[in-house]
Motif scaffolding. Sequence first.
Motif, PDB file in Angstrom:
ATOM      1  N   HIS A  79      61.116  -4.595 -29.618  1.00  0.00           N
ATOM      2  CA  HIS A  79      61.974  -3.421 -29.781  1.00  0.00           C
ATOM      3  C   HIS A  79      61.229  -2.328 -30.568  1.00  0.00           C
ATOM      4  N   ASP A  80      60.512  -2.730 -31.594  1.00  0.00           N
ATOM      5  CA  ASP A  80      59.721  -1.780 -32.406  1.00  0.00           C
ATOM      6  C   ASP A  80      58.608  -1.152 -31.549  1.00  0.00           C
ATOM      7  N   TYR A  81      58.032  -1.961 -30.654  1.00  0.00           N
ATOM      8  CA  TYR A  81      56.989  -1.450 -29.752  1.00  0.00           C
ATOM      9  C   TYR A  81      57.553  -0.309 -28.913  1.00  0.00           C
ATOM     10  N   PHE A  82      58.772  -0.482 -28.389  1.00  0.00           N
ATOM     11  CA  PHE A  82      59.391   0.584 -27.587  1.00  0.00           C
ATOM     12  C   PHE A  82      59.618   1.834 -28.440  1.00  0.00           C
ATOM     13  N   LEU A  83      60.030   1.641 -29.680  1.00  0.00           N
ATOM     14  CA  LEU A  83      60.303   2.793 -30.542  1.00  0.00           C
ATOM     15  C   LEU A  83      59.016   3.494 -30.973  1.00  0.00           C
ATOM     16  N   ALA A  84      57.919   2.744 -30.970  1.00  0.00           N
ATOM     17  CA  ALA A  84      56.652   3.312 -31.433  1.00  0.00           C
ATOM     18  C   ALA A  84      55.938   4.120 -30.342  1.00  0.00           C
ATOM     19  N   HIS A  85      56.369   3.977 -29.081  1.00  0.00           N
ATOM     20  CA  HIS A  85      55.744   4.728 -27.986  1.00  0.00           C
ATOM     21  C   HIS A  85      56.710   5.800 -27.503  1.00  0.00           C
ATOM     22  N   GLU A  86      56.278   7.045 -27.626  1.00  0.00           N
ATOM     23  CA  GLU A  86      57.177   8.157 -27.344  1.00  0.00           C
ATOM     24  C   GLU A  86      57.834   8.058 -25.969  1.00  0.00           C
ATOM     25  N   GLU A  87      57.045   7.690 -24.957  1.00  0.00           N
ATOM     26  CA  GLU A  87      57.602   7.672 -23.597  1.00  0.00           C
ATOM     27  C   GLU A  87      58.585   6.519 -23.394  1.00  0.00           C
ATOM     28  N   LEU A  88      58.564   5.536 -24.302  1.00  0.00           N
ATOM     29  CA  LEU A  88      59.491   4.401 -24.187  1.00  0.00           C
ATOM     30  C   LEU A  88      60.726   4.566 -25.078  1.00  0.00           C
TER      31      LEU A  88
END
Length: 421
Positions: A79-88
Amino acid sequence: MNILVIGGGGREHTLCWKISQSAHCDKLFAAPGNAGTQTIATNLPIGVTDFDGIKEAVLKNNIELVVVGPEEPLVKGIHDYFLAHEELRPIGVIGPQKAAAELEGSKAFAKEFMIRHQIPTAQYAEFTKATIAQGKAYLERTAPPYVLKADGLAAGKGVVILEDLEAAKSELRRMLLEEKFGAASKKVVIEEFLSGIELSCFVLTDGNTYSILPMAKDYKRIGEGDIGLNTGGMGAVSPVPFVSKEFYNKIEDQIINPTVAGLKKDGLPYKGFIFIGLIKVGEEPKVIEYNVRLGDPETEVVLPRLETDLVTLFSAVHKEELESVTLQIKPETATTVMAVSGGYPEAYQKGMPISGLEGQEMIFHAGTTIKEGTIVTDGGRVLAATSLGQTREEALQKSYEKLKAITFKGMAYRKDIGFDL
Ligand code: AMP
Ligand code: GLY
């Protein structure tokens, strides 16, 4: 919207089955999925912790909602990975952020959380290599049975319960000094033994409010009468008949409410399912463990009882509007019986062709794949036969009839699901 379910077991097939019934679902994907999800979704050959691979697939397929089935990607921070990538970042992820996933990732973290928020649970103490002498002294001061838990994720095998003091001390040594469960047992929680009947409680939260899903009971041991080795789960039943209105209210007031409020208070971001493993001690509910996902095979009986559109619920969770959705539950009883490979939970063979699946409803695939056009076994737990009935007996009869039509070499299942209710 296009939706991706991460995982490839019975839980994920059931999630796909329920999601695919929603008018809000356009294209459905599963990563990696199995032969069951393949009939209702597009399987993507991506591992559950391959975050870069998942990112690529999400962007390529215009996926707007990701539902995370298993704990490992959550504990590793998907979930943090998604929040850390602008396009995600705009994409909805059902599953807590890493800090909150520690409720399952660390037993010590979960115990501290429960103590902090006065949530009823077994008394405990935690030990490391440096404090092993205190650990042994603690065992000497407490009464058997001794419950030793590896702190970290150990694929469901990290709990050891022993009657004998010397055996418990040796086990503590193996866990701490020999790292029996690898890094997971660098820290060990020793817990008071609780005696009672267990049940599984599922809550969906958007971080502010919550909805309580149907409760379920699963059957973990391989042998009839609940004896023998532990498995991933051999069957499940929902609802749980010993949960009276009064007991339900205690669970909500003493456990669910303070858990969701505690997450918010502690700043632990949570949008997803909370699975609370409970034990009924006398008339009191106590928490055995938290998991940050749905249970398997409980999902196979919980979601079929859900009347409410699951995508509507997930969108509400993502937008933090869960308060606006009312959960509708079917009054029927759901049962599931798991068909497993011969030898499971010890060594077993894969690749056995499965017949008798045609035209059957609610056979959820746990461990299957397609080889040269044929559906074959691909795991220890293979298929979960779910049925709904006016009574538990009726539902069970239907589940067993479904299994009678199915064959694969070595197929085994418990004939006594629900025996103790
Ligand atoms: P867990 O991995 O924490 O779910 O533990 C696995 C199983 O061990 C549970 O489902 C219980 O049957 C048992 N168990 C765990 N903790 C306790 C406890 N404190 N007292 C009695 N049984 C326990
Ligand atoms: N059925 C127990 C679990 O999913 O962990």
